[in-house]
Design an enzyme around this catalytic site. Sequence first.
Site, PDB file in Angstrom:
ATOM      1  N   GLY A 133       5.980  -2.706   6.278  1.00 60.24           N
ATOM      2  CA  GLY A 133       7.336  -3.232   6.352  1.00 60.24           C
ATOM      3  C   GLY A 133       8.266  -2.440   7.234  1.00 60.24           C
ATOM      4  O   GLY A 133       7.991  -1.310   7.627  1.00 60.24           O
ATOM      5  N   GLU A 134       9.375  -3.081   7.579  1.00 60.60           N
ATOM      6  CA  GLU A 134      10.410  -2.459   8.409  1.00 60.60           C
ATOM      7  C   GLU A 134      11.570  -2.073   7.475  1.00 60.60           C
ATOM      8  O   GLU A 134      12.339  -2.934   7.049  1.00 60.60           O
ATOM      9  CB  GLU A 134      10.848  -3.457   9.487  1.00 60.60           C
ATOM     10  CG  GLU A 134      12.060  -3.052  10.284  1.00 60.60           C
ATOM     11  CD  GLU A 134      12.066  -1.599  10.749  1.00 60.60           C
ATOM     12  OE1 GLU A 134      11.150  -1.174  11.456  1.00 60.60           O
ATOM     13  OE2 GLU A 134      13.017  -0.877  10.367  1.00 60.60           O
ATOM     14  N   CYS A 166      -0.636  -3.356  14.807  1.00 65.65           N
ATOM     15  CA  CYS A 166      -0.414  -2.941  13.424  1.00 65.65           C
ATOM     16  C   CYS A 166      -1.010  -3.970  12.464  1.00 65.65           C
ATOM     17  O   CYS A 166      -0.766  -5.170  12.611  1.00 65.65           O
ATOM     18  CB  CYS A 166       1.080  -2.794  13.186  1.00 65.65           C
ATOM     19  SG  CYS A 166       1.540  -2.607  11.458  1.00 65.65           S
ATOM     20  N   CYS A 176       4.242  -6.175  15.322  1.00 57.91           N
ATOM     21  CA  CYS A 176       3.653  -5.365  16.394  1.00 57.91           C
ATOM     22  C   CYS A 176       2.141  -5.641  16.428  1.00 57.91           C
ATOM     23  O   CYS A 176       1.473  -5.564  15.392  1.00 57.91           O
ATOM     24  CB  CYS A 176       3.897  -3.881  16.143  1.00 57.91           C
ATOM     25  SG  CYS A 176       5.634  -3.503  15.879  1.00 57.91           S
ATOM     26  N   ASN A 213      -5.105   3.629  15.384  1.00 54.56           N
ATOM     27  CA  ASN A 213      -6.193   3.314  14.454  1.00 54.56           C
ATOM     28  C   ASN A 213      -6.738   1.940  14.807  1.00 54.56           C
ATOM     29  O   ASN A 213      -5.945   1.022  15.063  1.00 54.56           O
ATOM     30  CB  ASN A 213      -5.645   3.211  13.029  1.00 54.56           C
ATOM     31  CG  ASN A 213      -5.833   4.490  12.258  1.00 54.56           C
ATOM     32  OD1 ASN A 213      -6.815   5.206  12.459  1.00 54.56           O
ATOM     33  ND2 ASN A 213      -4.910   4.771  11.388  1.00 54.56           N
ATOM     34  N   SER A 248      11.024   5.537   8.902  1.00 54.43           N
ATOM     35  CA  SER A 248      10.599   5.170  10.250  1.00 54.43           C
ATOM     36  C   SER A 248      11.044   3.740  10.538  1.00 54.43           C
ATOM     37  O   SER A 248      10.881   2.852   9.708  1.00 54.43           O
ATOM     38  CB  SER A 248       9.072   5.273  10.309  1.00 54.43           C
ATOM     39  OG  SER A 248       8.599   4.818  11.561  1.00 54.43           O
ATOM     40  N   CYS A 263       5.400  -7.764   7.235  1.00 57.50           N
ATOM     41  CA  CYS A 263       6.479  -7.347   8.144  1.00 57.50           C
ATOM     42  C   CYS A 263       6.709  -8.448   9.157  1.00 57.50           C
ATOM     43  O   CYS A 263       5.763  -9.029   9.687  1.00 57.50           O
ATOM     44  CB  CYS A 263       6.097  -6.053   8.856  1.00 57.50           C
ATOM     45  SG  CYS A 263       7.402  -5.419   9.930  1.00 57.50           S
ATOM     46  N   CYS A 272       3.207   8.231   1.605  1.00 53.54           N
ATOM     47  CA  CYS A 272       3.668   7.221   2.563  1.00 53.54           C
ATOM     48  C   CYS A 272       3.836   5.910   1.788  1.00 53.54           C
ATOM     49  O   CYS A 272       2.888   5.451   1.150  1.00 53.54           O
ATOM     50  CB  CYS A 272       2.603   7.092   3.658  1.00 53.54           C
ATOM     51  SG  CYS A 272       2.882   5.733   4.774  1.00 53.54           S
ATOM     52  N   SER A 274       9.952   4.345  16.094  1.00 55.42           N
ATOM     53  CA  SER A 274       8.672   3.962  16.689  1.00 55.42           C
ATOM     54  C   SER A 274       8.946   3.451  18.092  1.00 55.42           C
ATOM     55  O   SER A 274       9.387   2.323  18.270  1.00 55.42           O
ATOM     56  CB  SER A 274       8.011   2.877  15.832  1.00 55.42           C
ATOM     57  OG  SER A 274       7.668   3.431  14.587  1.00 55.42           O
ATOM     58  N   LEU A 275       8.714   4.322  19.052  1.00 55.38           N
ATOM     59  CA  LEU A 275       9.088   4.002  20.434  1.00 55.38           C
ATOM     60  C   LEU A 275       7.943   3.278  21.149  1.00 55.38           C
ATOM     61  O   LEU A 275       8.134   2.205  21.699  1.00 55.38           O
ATOM     62  CB  LEU A 275       9.442   5.318  21.145  1.00 55.38           C
ATOM     63  CG  LEU A 275      10.074   5.236  22.514  1.00 55.38           C
ATOM     64  CD1 LEU A 275      11.379   4.469  22.482  1.00 55.38           C
ATOM     65  CD2 LEU A 275      10.305   6.656  23.084  1.00 55.38           C
ATOM     66  N   HIS A 276       6.781   3.886  21.180  1.00 55.32           N
ATOM     67  CA  HIS A 276       5.547   3.336  21.761  1.00 55.32           C
ATOM     68  C   HIS A 276       5.584   3.128  23.264  1.00 55.32           C
ATOM     69  O   HIS A 276       4.566   3.277  23.932  1.00 55.32           O
ATOM     70  CB  HIS A 276       5.128   2.021  21.091  1.00 55.32           C
ATOM     71  CG  HIS A 276       5.031   2.140  19.616  1.00 55.32           C
ATOM     72  ND1 HIS A 276       4.320   3.129  19.002  1.00 55.32           N
ATOM     73  CD2 HIS A 276       5.589   1.412  18.617  1.00 55.32           C
ATOM     74  CE1 HIS A 276       4.431   3.009  17.691  1.00 55.32           C
ATOM     75  NE2 HIS A 276       5.194   1.987  17.429  1.00 55.32           N
ATOM     76  N   CYS A 306      -1.224   2.080   7.305  1.00 57.53           N
ATOM     77  CA  CYS A 306      -0.839   1.195   6.206  1.00 57.53           C
ATOM     78  C   CYS A 306      -0.959  -0.266   6.630  1.00 57.53           C
ATOM     79  O   CYS A 306      -0.704  -0.606   7.758  1.00 57.53           O
ATOM     80  CB  CYS A 306       0.567   1.504   5.762  1.00 57.53           C
ATOM     81  SG  CYS A 306       0.554   2.435   4.237  1.00 57.53           S
ATOM     82  N   GLU A 314       0.816  -1.216   0.000  1.00 60.32           N
ATOM     83  CA  GLU A 314       0.000   0.000   0.000  1.00 60.32           C
ATOM     84  C   GLU A 314       0.843   1.256   0.000  1.00 60.32           C
ATOM     85  O   GLU A 314       1.963   1.267   0.491  1.00 60.32           O
ATOM     86  CB  GLU A 314      -0.846   0.029   1.282  1.00 60.32           C
ATOM     87  CG  GLU A 314      -1.826  -1.092   1.325  1.00 60.32           C
ATOM     88  CD  GLU A 314      -2.548  -1.155   2.654  1.00 60.32           C
ATOM     89  OE1 GLU A 314      -2.902  -2.261   3.067  1.00 60.32           O
ATOM     90  OE2 GLU A 314      -2.745  -0.098   3.260  1.00 60.32           O
TER      91      GLU A 314
HETATM   92  N1  SAH Z   1       8.005  -0.558  10.420  1.00 59.89           N
HETATM   93  C1  SAH Z   1       8.279   0.808  10.587  1.00 59.89           C
HETATM   94  C2  SAH Z   1       7.613   1.696   9.557  1.00 59.89           C
HETATM   95  C3  SAH Z   1       6.213   1.342   9.170  1.00 59.89           C
HETATM   96  S1  SAH Z   1       4.974   1.499  10.431  1.00 59.89           S
HETATM   97  C4  SAH Z   1       7.930   1.263  11.985  1.00 59.89           C
HETATM   98  O1  SAH Z   1       7.287   0.516  12.715  1.00 59.89           O
HETATM   99  O2  SAH Z   1       8.345   2.353  12.349  1.00 59.89           O
HETATM  100  C5  SAH Z   1       4.754   3.258  10.444  1.00 59.89           C
HETATM  101  C6  SAH Z   1       4.147   3.814  11.708  1.00 59.89           C
HETATM  102  O3  SAH Z   1       2.743   3.449  11.787  1.00 59.89           O
HETATM  103  C7  SAH Z   1       4.802   3.300  12.961  1.00 59.89           C
HETATM  104  O4  SAH Z   1       5.141   4.355  13.834  1.00 59.89           O
HETATM  105  C8  SAH Z   1       3.725   2.414  13.538  1.00 59.89           C
HETATM  106  O5  SAH Z   1       3.860   2.296  14.905  1.00 59.89           O
HETATM  107  C9  SAH Z   1       2.446   3.117  13.112  1.00 59.89           C
HETATM  108  N2  SAH Z   1       1.246   2.277  13.231  1.00 59.89           N
HETATM  109  C10 SAH Z   1       1.111   0.983  12.898  1.00 59.89           C
HETATM  110  N3  SAH Z   1      -0.139   0.538  13.152  1.00 59.89           N
HETATM  111  C11 SAH Z   1      -0.809   1.581  13.674  1.00 59.89           C
HETATM  112  C12 SAH Z   1      -2.159   1.744  14.158  1.00 59.89           C
HETATM  113  N4  SAH Z   1      -3.024   0.727  14.174  1.00 59.89           N
HETATM  114  N5  SAH Z   1      -2.508   2.964  14.608  1.00 59.89           N
HETATM  115  C13 SAH Z   1      -1.631   4.003  14.602  1.00 59.89           C
HETATM  116  N6  SAH Z   1      -0.354   3.898  14.173  1.00 59.89           N
HETATM  117  C14 SAH Z   1       0.049   2.696  13.709  1.00 59.89           C
HETATM  118 FE1  SF4 Z   2       6.219  -3.842  11.149  1.00 59.43          FE
HETATM  119 FE2  SF4 Z   2       6.172  -1.204  11.691  1.00 59.43          FE
HETATM  120 FE3  SF4 Z   2       3.889  -2.647  11.657  1.00 59.43          FE
HETATM  121 FE4  SF4 Z   2       5.643  -3.027  13.611  1.00 59.43          FE
HETATM  122  S1  SF4 Z   2       4.501  -1.140  13.172  1.00 59.43           S
HETATM  123  S2  SF4 Z   2       4.617  -4.659  12.451  1.00 59.43           S
HETATM  124  S3  SF4 Z   2       7.578  -2.767  12.552  1.00 59.43           S
HETATM  125  S4  SF4 Z   2       5.232  -2.247   9.932  1.00 59.43           S
END
Ligand code: SAH
Ligand code: SF4
Length: 404
Positions: free
Chosen positions: A184-185, A141, A138, A315, A216, A134, A127, A239-241, A358, A108
Amino acid sequence: MASASTPIALPVTTRDPRPGLSGLTPGELEAWLVARGQPAYRAKQIGDGIWRTGAWSLDEVLTLPSALRSELAAAFRFDTVADTERRLSDEGLTEKGLHRLSDGALVESVLMHYPARGAQRERHTLCISSQAGCAVGCPFCATGELGFTRDLETAEIVDQVRHAARRLAADGRRVTNVVFMGMGEPLLNLDRVLAAVDALNDRRRFGLGARHITVSTSGVVPGIRRLTALGPQFTLAISLHAARDPLRDVLVPLNRRWPVAEVVAAARDHAAVTGRRITYEATMIGGINDTDEDARAMAELLRGDHAHVNLIPMNPVAHTPWTASPDPVIERFAATLRAAGVTATIRRNRGQEIGAACGQLAAERAGEPPPAMVARRRARLEDESVHALRGERSHEPVPAGVGE
Ligand code: SAH
Ligand code: SF4
């Protein structure tokens, strides 16, 4: 308002072995053309025709002798991503694209339009995805839920930008910013991502300044260190979280391989060497990572750093029991960070109703998982988060495909 989508049925095939033209450097393409009898000036013209015009097919690239066109078409693919679906939301300000690759894998991209405001010119931020699926997994995601399919080729990354650039060019507009925040990462496909960034930077191709590109990562420490050695290439977002390991083990499973202190140390070195501010992202999940204790831990972790935190309400994703933190909770979290001198902004996600986080569109296409599986997954997450909130580290293994 979401517009009707237009799915185009494409058969699933095996992967096309021809490299995509967008993965070649101008020098490589010109050398190929010169080796086939084209004079150097003509090779350069053809290259410019491919990179710079809004062409959708080889036929539109200058007038090529038919033998050369056949040879080019036999050796390379002009386009490596097919648009299968496009959805609009936010009254046309967000466009989400689902692309099918030659082997049927789906990725996407999301194009977000920001109208001019005050002194700031209008922006068109794309984006893009770096992998199909991936491996990091996470749990909040949608991409993580799909698992890992494969790394994208350089051309498959660049062609997502070409698609958007062509559509914008039709209205005299251009892509102004690119963020690697799709599926993806990126740091687990770093060679290809760096080659794609080169293509985006290159004046002969996209001419996008490094400051207009953000990558990212979920915290692949060797990748961050490799980028630091290369010098400033783009803005790095982490992406710290969560600032505490037990919770981050659950939210970002590669934390079990590279714990948060190592990630932040690598990011700090990156900021010191490149002079670039690090952006941290935190997806705010109600009752999970949004407590006062979490806010204080993040403030302590980042206090005094050249850093900025973006707080993003989660989301909704089908497979998880979690939802976004309420707005006042996010405001309070931001206030704790700011009180410690850490700058923070709250970023509301665009296009939520079309699944603009995404991976959501692709997950939808992959079909509904069986309810029993969803229930098991939810129960496991609830159990894991109870342990994490008690401060217990995870005993789950590092996900396969992550780490050296
Ligand atoms: N894999 C990389 C880049 C792609 S994800 C990473 O994790 O950084 C891009 C961003 O979208 C990340 O910060 C991720 O935490 C965030 N993201 C993923 N799923 C999400 C969701 N359901 N709601 C809000 N942000 C989300
Ligand atoms: Fe992969 Fe980024 Fe989604 Fe985590 S948030 S599963 S690293 S795409």
